[in-house]
Each structure stands twice: as structure tokens, then as C-alpha cells.
Design an enzyme around this catalytic site. Structure first.
Site, short mmCIF file in Angstrom:
data_model
loop_
_atom_site.label_atom_id
_atom_site.label_comp_id
_atom_site.label_asym_id
_atom_site.label_seq_id
_atom_site.Cartn_x
_atom_site.Cartn_y
_atom_site.Cartn_z
N CYS A 177 6.61 2.87 -8.62
CA CYS A 177 7.47 3.47 -8.53
C CYS A 177 9.15 4.05 -9.36
CB CYS A 177 7.96 3.54 -6.98
SG CYS A 177 6.86 2.91 -5.75
N CYS B 190 7.30 6.12 -11.31
CA CYS B 190 7.28 7.58 -11.14
C CYS B 190 7.45 8.82 -11.80
CB CYS B 190 6.31 6.97 -9.54
SG CYS B 190 5.87 9.02 -8.47
N CYS C 100 9.23 11.71 -3.50
CA CYS C 100 8.24 11.62 -2.71
C CYS C 100 8.48 10.62 -1.18
CB CYS C 100 7.67 9.74 -3.15
SG CYS C 100 7.00 8.83 -2.14
N CYS D 86 0.71 5.20 -8.28
CA CYS D 86 0.45 5.00 -7.21
C CYS D 86 -0.83 4.33 -7.09
CB CYS D 86 0.55 6.12 -6.46
SG CYS D 86 1.61 6.72 -4.93
N GLU E 85 -20.17 8.05 -11.30
CA GLU E 85 -19.56 8.76 -9.97
C GLU E 85 -20.59 7.16 -9.41
OE1 GLU E 85 -17.18 9.67 -9.15
OE2 GLU E 85 -16.52 10.84 -11.20
#
Length: 343
Positions: free
Chosen positions: A221, A224, A230, A214, A60
DNA sequence: AATCCGGGGCG
DNA sequence: CGCCCAGGATT
């Protein structure tokens, strides 16, 4: 008390910034993202079940503002060299900075070692599980604390990175991109969207969805699974009015500072820094490109010096940046000599 | 909320 | 060459 406080009782603006999400819509989004993640997730090494909490924490930190593709090889070598917090805590800082290589923001490496020292010395070499404890560690903020608590320990947390913020804002608020940093209101809003079951898959899934579908630049899109609900897509994907101005790089102190760091790392790798790189030799080499002085260094160090010279011949400026490096703990000055820190 | 902090790669 | 990338700390 017969009246409520006045100033904050005008919900007109905040409710549109982070609107309530209808329950059926939220359920659909949660189910879709989680199902998508379980099928489409990348096979990242730190997602393997046997990965330690410390290894996840390291991944991380390395991934902060650094693409996964560049992190992966460095992370493997790092964990092979220092498997536990105690291992990293005991390592020479010069070696730590060298292993950080060119991941960027090298102070992340210093803070990671600082965190390792705290964990090894005060926490029985065990990574804490709660976000509150994690956020007390150096270099760990709200995002990383939530990510470690969720991904390493399976605790319910609100993971809010740039990917998650972008996905949520597009889906539910109809905006192209989030603000520069999340406020309390946005954090609370996002927390209410985290499901009670499979919250780890939700957290990882929204992040992954933002990274693969995204995306910030060219969102896919058409592919998606949520394009029909959305809000941003329904509005015709309007561009955000104000885009944050990108920070300069060429010609900045940051660029030159990085080149100076390269000299220190090269000198360390070649053994030139056994007693540090003389400040005089260094600055004279840089500004005059004196062959005699350059010859006193190894070839790789001399090449790094030449690179600094290409960027600047301003002795005062170079001197100031070296002082900054010492102040930041990224370099150490002993008897007029400059070297990587050796804590 | 705005800046600074590295570095690389892609459109 | 602008923009983006699993942010954090400081002001």
C-alpha cells in the site's frame, strides 16, 4: 400494467456491495492503472507481439491456479512441441500428460487437448475470437474466454480473475477479499468499469496490479499510486470476517491420487507401460512392497511406487482411486492393466 | 454458494 | 503449516 414487480425493487443491499463509482474517480483509476502497467509490467513470453492466439490460450489454461513462475518453462516446451491446435490434437494423451509435468490439476491438460480437437476439427484450426464461442470449448470458463478474447484478439471483454476482483473490491467496496466466485451482479459491475479505449491494457493492468502491488497477503500500500482514494485503505484495511477454509492436502485422496499418477507417468517414461502396469503387480507392490515385484519395474517406477506406499498401505483405497483415475480419463485400463490414456 | 480438483513455495 | 496462486465443472 400499473405497477412494477415488487420483490427486486429494494436496491438497499446490492448498491453497497458493488457501489456506483463516481466518474472522476473511475477515470483517475483507469488512467493510473494503465500508465502503471505500461511501465511496470513483467516481460512474460506470451505477451510478446508475435505470440499466437493458441499460445496465449495455452498460457491461460496453464496459469489457472498455478503461479506464472512455474508455468513459464512448461509453456515454452509445450509450444515448441505442439505449436498449433492440430498438433496437440494429434498427440498421444500419455505424452500430453507427461508434458504437463507437475503443473497440477492434470484434467486441465485433458480438456486442453479436447479443446484442441474441437478447434482443429470444427474451427479450421483457428481459435475463436468471441467469449461466447470460447466458453463453449472444454475447460474454458468466463475468465479464460474473456482473457483470450481480450489479450489475443484485442476485443473488449471483462476479464475477471482473482486479482481483478480483489483490486476492484478493495478500491471501490472497501473489502479485503472478494467472495468465492463472482456472480452476475459483480460481473456486470466490473464490466461497467472497463474503459472503451485501452481496454486491453486495463484488463492486463488490473491483473498485473493485483499480482504485484495489491496482493492478497502483503499488499504494498505505501507504494500504491491509488492509496489516497482506495476505500479499503481509507477504512484502515479491515480484514474480511470470514476467510474461506483452505482445502486439506496431507493425507487426502488428492495427494494419493497424485502419487499414483506419478507411477503411471514414470512407467510411461521408462517404457514399463508398453502393455500397461499390471494392476496386480502394482497393488501388490504398493501394499506389500515386494522386492521381487518391484524389481520387475524400472528403478524410477519402483521409486514412484515406494512413494505411494509411504502415503498409504490401504489396498482398497488405492484400488478405488485407480478406478477414479480411469473414470476421469486420466488413466486407462486394458485387460486388467493400468496405463496412461492413449487416445 | 459450496466443494472438489494438484502441487509447490513462501511468510 | 496455513495460505495463495491468470479457474472450471459439478452439485
Amino acid at each position: 400494467m400499473t405497477h412494477r414487480a415488487g420483490p427486486e425493487s429494494n436496491p438497499s443491499e446490492s448498491s453497497t456491495t458493488f457501489p456506483q463509482v463516481a466518474e472522476p474517480v473511475l477515470r483517475r483509476v483507469q488512467d493510473t492503472i494503465i500508465a502503471w502497467f505500461e511501465e511496470a509490467a513483467r516481460d512474460l513470453p506470451w505477451r510478446h507481439p508475435d505470440t499466437s492466439a493458441w499460445a496465449i490460450l495455452v498460457s491461460e489454461i496453464m496459469s489457472q491456479q498455478t503461479p506464472v513462475s512455474r508455468v513459464e518453462p512448461r509453456w515454452r516446451a509445450w509450444m515448441d512441441q505442439w505449436p498449433t491446435p492440430a498438433d496437440l490434437a494429434a498427440a498421444p494423451t500419455a505424452e500430453v500428460l507427461h508434458a504437463w509435468d507437475r503443473l497440477g490439476y492434470p484434467r486441465r491438460a485433458l480438456r486442453l487437448q479436447d479443446a484442441a480437437e474441437v478447434i482443429a476439427a470444427d474451427l479450421d484450426n483457428q481459435v475463436p475470437e468471441t467469449t461466447e464461442e470460447l466458453e463453449r470449448l472444454p475447460g474454458i470458463g468466463s475468465y479464460t474466454a474473456a482473457a483470450v478474447s481480450s489479450f489475443a484478439f484485442g476485443r473488449k471483454a471483462t476479464v475477471l480473475d482473482t486479482n481483478v476482483r480483489r483490486v476492484l473490491v478493495r478500491l471501490f467496496a472497501g473489502r479485503e477479499r472478494p467472495t468465492t466466485s463472482p456472480g452476475r451482479e459483480e460481473t456486470a459491475w466490473a464490466a461497467n468499469l472497463v474503459p472503451d479505449v485501452k481496454h486491453v491494457e486495463w484488463n492486463a493492468g488490473v491483473m498485473e496490479f493485483g499480482a504485484l502491488v495489491c496482493t492478497a497477503r502483503n499488499p504494498d500500500c505505501p507504494a500504491c499510486p491509488l492509496h489516497d482514494i482506495c476505500t479499503w485503505n481509507q477504512l484502515g484495511r479491515p480484514a474480511s470476517a470470514t476467510k474461506p477454509k483452505t482445502q486439506k492436502w496431507a493425507g487426502t485422496d488428492r495427494q494419493l491420487r497424485g502419487a499414483i499418477m506419478d507411477v503411471l507417468k514414470a512407467a510411461h517414461a521408462a517404457g514399463d507401460d508398453r502393455h500397461g502396469v499390471s494392476l496386480d503387480v502394482f497393488t501388490t507392490s504398493v501394499t506389500e512392497l515386494d522386492p521381487t515385484l518391484i524389481d520387475s519395474l524400472s528403478e524410477s517406477t519402483a521409486a514412484a511406487v515406494a512413494r505411494v506406499r509411504e502415503l498409504s498401505a490401504d489396498r482398497d483405497r488405492i484400488s478405488r482411486l485407480m478406478t477414479d483415475l480411469v473414470t476421469d480419463g486420466l488413466a486407462q485400463k486394458i485387460d486388467g492393466r493400468l496405463a496412461l490414456p492413449n487416445r
